[in-house]
Design a protein around this motif. Sequence first.
Motif, PDB file in Angstrom:
ATOM      1  N   LEU A 179     -32.679 -75.181  33.393  1.00  0.00           N
ATOM      2  CA  LEU A 179     -33.979 -75.824  33.195  1.00  0.00           C
ATOM      3  C   LEU A 179     -33.905 -76.849  32.062  1.00  0.00           C
ATOM      4  N   LYS A 180     -33.221 -76.514  30.983  1.00  0.00           N
ATOM      5  CA  LYS A 180     -33.084 -77.455  29.867  1.00  0.00           C
ATOM      6  C   LYS A 180     -32.348 -78.718  30.303  1.00  0.00           C
ATOM      7  N   ASP A 181     -31.309 -78.548  31.132  1.00  0.00           N
ATOM      8  CA  ASP A 181     -30.564 -79.707  31.627  1.00  0.00           C
ATOM      9  C   ASP A 181     -31.462 -80.596  32.487  1.00  0.00           C
ATOM     10  N   MET A 182     -32.237 -79.975  33.388  1.00  0.00           N
ATOM     11  CA  MET A 182     -33.100 -80.739  34.279  1.00  0.00           C
ATOM     12  C   MET A 182     -34.253 -81.375  33.512  1.00  0.00           C
ATOM     13  N   LYS A 183     -34.686 -80.743  32.433  1.00  0.00           N
ATOM     14  CA  LYS A 183     -35.735 -81.349  31.604  1.00  0.00           C
ATOM     15  C   LYS A 183     -35.244 -82.681  31.047  1.00  0.00           C
ATOM     16  N   GLU A 184     -34.010 -82.705  30.545  1.00  0.00           N
ATOM     17  CA  GLU A 184     -33.466 -83.942  29.987  1.00  0.00           C
ATOM     18  C   GLU A 184     -33.287 -84.996  31.081  1.00  0.00           C
ATOM     19  N   PHE A 185     -32.899 -84.533  32.274  1.00  0.00           N
ATOM     20  CA  PHE A 185     -32.746 -85.458  33.403  1.00  0.00           C
ATOM     21  C   PHE A 185     -34.096 -86.081  33.764  1.00  0.00           C
ATOM     22  N   TYR A 186     -35.138 -85.266  33.846  1.00  0.00           N
ATOM     23  CA  TYR A 186     -36.471 -85.767  34.187  1.00  0.00           C
ATOM     24  C   TYR A 186     -36.999 -86.698  33.098  1.00  0.00           C
ATOM     25  N   PHE A 200     -44.747 -70.031  32.798  1.00  0.00           N
ATOM     26  CA  PHE A 200     -43.561 -69.838  33.630  1.00  0.00           C
ATOM     27  C   PHE A 200     -42.483 -69.108  32.815  1.00  0.00           C
ATOM     28  N   PRO A 201     -42.478 -67.782  32.869  1.00  0.00           N
ATOM     29  CA  PRO A 201     -41.549 -66.987  32.051  1.00  0.00           C
ATOM     30  C   PRO A 201     -40.140 -66.984  32.640  1.00  0.00           C
ATOM     31  N   LEU A 202     -39.407 -68.084  32.433  1.00  0.00           N
ATOM     32  CA  LEU A 202     -38.068 -68.241  33.002  1.00  0.00           C
ATOM     33  C   LEU A 202     -37.029 -68.369  31.894  1.00  0.00           C
ATOM     34  N   ASP A 203     -35.813 -67.993  32.214  1.00  0.00           N
ATOM     35  CA  ASP A 203     -34.684 -68.176  31.302  1.00  0.00           C
ATOM     36  C   ASP A 203     -34.210 -69.627  31.436  1.00  0.00           C
ATOM     37  N   GLU A 204     -34.476 -70.441  30.428  1.00  0.00           N
ATOM     38  CA  GLU A 204     -34.174 -71.870  30.501  1.00  0.00           C
ATOM     39  C   GLU A 204     -32.679 -72.162  30.475  1.00  0.00           C
ATOM     40  N   ARG A 205     -31.863 -71.184  30.090  1.00  0.00           N
ATOM     41  CA  ARG A 205     -30.426 -71.415  29.982  1.00  0.00           C
ATOM     42  C   ARG A 205     -29.682 -71.063  31.270  1.00  0.00           C
ATOM     43  N   LYS A 206     -30.346 -70.370  32.175  1.00  0.00           N
ATOM     44  CA  LYS A 206     -29.696 -69.915  33.405  1.00  0.00           C
ATOM     45  C   LYS A 206     -29.687 -71.031  34.444  1.00  0.00           C
ATOM     46  N   ALA A 207     -28.611 -71.147  35.199  1.00  0.00           N
ATOM     47  CA  ALA A 207     -28.527 -72.162  36.252  1.00  0.00           C
ATOM     48  C   ALA A 207     -29.653 -71.952  37.263  1.00  0.00           C
ATOM     49  N   ILE A 208     -30.341 -73.020  37.586  1.00  0.00           N
ATOM     50  CA  ILE A 208     -31.493 -72.918  38.487  1.00  0.00           C
ATOM     51  C   ILE A 208     -31.072 -72.382  39.847  1.00  0.00           C
ATOM     52  N   ARG A 209     -29.894 -72.760  40.315  1.00  0.00           N
ATOM     53  CA  ARG A 209     -29.467 -72.308  41.648  1.00  0.00           C
ATOM     54  C   ARG A 209     -29.199 -70.803  41.679  1.00  0.00           C
ATOM     55  N   HIS A 210     -29.086 -70.164  40.506  1.00  0.00           N
ATOM     56  CA  HIS A 210     -28.880 -68.718  40.456  1.00  0.00           C
ATOM     57  C   HIS A 210     -30.205 -67.952  40.353  1.00  0.00           C
ATOM     58  N   LEU A 211     -31.321 -68.675  40.274  1.00  0.00           N
ATOM     59  CA  LEU A 211     -32.635 -68.033  40.236  1.00  0.00           C
ATOM     60  C   LEU A 211     -33.088 -67.686  41.647  1.00  0.00           C
ATOM     61  N   SER A 212     -34.034 -66.764  41.752  1.00  0.00           N
ATOM     62  CA  SER A 212     -34.621 -66.448  43.051  1.00  0.00           C
ATOM     63  C   SER A 212     -35.402 -67.653  43.562  1.00  0.00           C
ATOM     64  N   LYS A 213     -35.761 -67.629  44.847  1.00  0.00           N
ATOM     65  CA  LYS A 213     -36.510 -68.755  45.423  1.00  0.00           C
ATOM     66  C   LYS A 213     -37.838 -68.950  44.699  1.00  0.00           C
ATOM     67  N   GLY A 214     -38.520 -67.846  44.404  1.00  0.00           N
ATOM     68  CA  GLY A 214     -39.797 -67.950  43.702  1.00  0.00           C
ATOM     69  C   GLY A 214     -39.632 -68.533  42.310  1.00  0.00           C
ATOM     70  N   MET A 215     -38.584 -68.130  41.610  1.00  0.00           N
ATOM     71  CA  MET A 215     -38.341 -68.672  40.271  1.00  0.00           C
ATOM     72  C   MET A 215     -37.950 -70.146  40.326  1.00  0.00           C
ATOM     73  N   GLN A 216     -37.231 -70.539  41.367  1.00  0.00           N
ATOM     74  CA  GLN A 216     -36.890 -71.948  41.533  1.00  0.00           C
ATOM     75  C   GLN A 216     -38.152 -72.788  41.734  1.00  0.00           C
ATOM     76  N   LYS A 217     -39.105 -72.255  42.494  1.00  0.00           N
ATOM     77  CA  LYS A 217     -40.368 -72.969  42.681  1.00  0.00           C
ATOM     78  C   LYS A 217     -41.122 -73.075  41.357  1.00  0.00           C
ATOM     79  N   GLN A 218     -41.101 -72.013  40.559  1.00  0.00           N
ATOM     80  CA  GLN A 218     -41.737 -72.074  39.248  1.00  0.00           C
ATOM     81  C   GLN A 218     -41.096 -73.168  38.391  1.00  0.00           C
ATOM     82  N   ALA A 219     -39.772 -73.231  38.407  1.00  0.00           N
ATOM     83  CA  ALA A 219     -39.064 -74.249  37.632  1.00  0.00           C
ATOM     84  C   ALA A 219     -39.453 -75.649  38.099  1.00  0.00           C
TER      85      ALA A 219
END
Length: 297
Positions: free
Chosen positions: A90-97, A116-135
Amino acid sequence: MIEIQDLVKTFDGFRALDGLTLHVPQGGIYGLVGPNGSGKSTVIRHITGIYRPDSGSVTVGGQPVYENVAVKRRIAYISDDVYAFLSASLKDMKEFYRGLYPQFDTQRYEQLREAFPLDERKAIRHLSKGMQKQAAFWLAMCCRPDYLVLDEPVDGLDPVMRRRVWGILMNDVAERGTTVLVSSHNLRELEDVCDHVGIIDRGRVLIERSLSELQDNIVKLQIAFEGEAPELSGLDVLHRSAAGRVQTLIVRGCQAEVEQVAASLRPLFYDLLPLTLEEIFIYELGGDDNDLKNAVL
């Protein structure tokens, strides 16, 4: 405002969009609905500037969107399949956006951390589908878009998160005048949030109205007569069924006009009932009672 005029798109000889015309009013939520294969995703990819029209025009805020960087910076898009770079967090994609959207709001990013209670350091593709939508929502809402385009936006979210996401989105519409186009098969949910609805089929828009006008223009009439039922002339009947003396008619027309015709026939009784958006969708596409019982929308 999003405007599409006489849009045509063909893939390998298949005419996916056949002179489609659509208008999304400024500062509201527009629901784009239709059966699978009707052309919804193709419309969205034109609005977001992914596809070049074969003919016709697609404008956002009065400007053509294809290969127009200035317009695209005003649009945020959340697709059904959330995309992120390989191993990007998430942190990487934030900088990209932040690099793509000059108006990216870092302060809002911090404010939405609790939503959105997500782990910002975890790779987005390793999150569940619902968590990916939250991201995806977390990032998109921080872009402060003037136009937000959503394809099955809350698919995979639990009920609490769905309500939270809609609340954030509707707050932006109310406070900032964000224009939202949302495509979804969940018509019951769209009915709660949409101002306008467009029904698309076979690459054309069949109906495009405000939700209130759409619901006011089609009613369910239940009516019974003592003897043989008279000819129900003067009514635009989309569907008819009967159980004993009681006839159930799906009628296109305003409630006052339908009631006037029904009363003039001197029935034993009659009753007018509103239809849900899901029922309107099915009947406008030629469905029947069995479709209503078995449809997967």
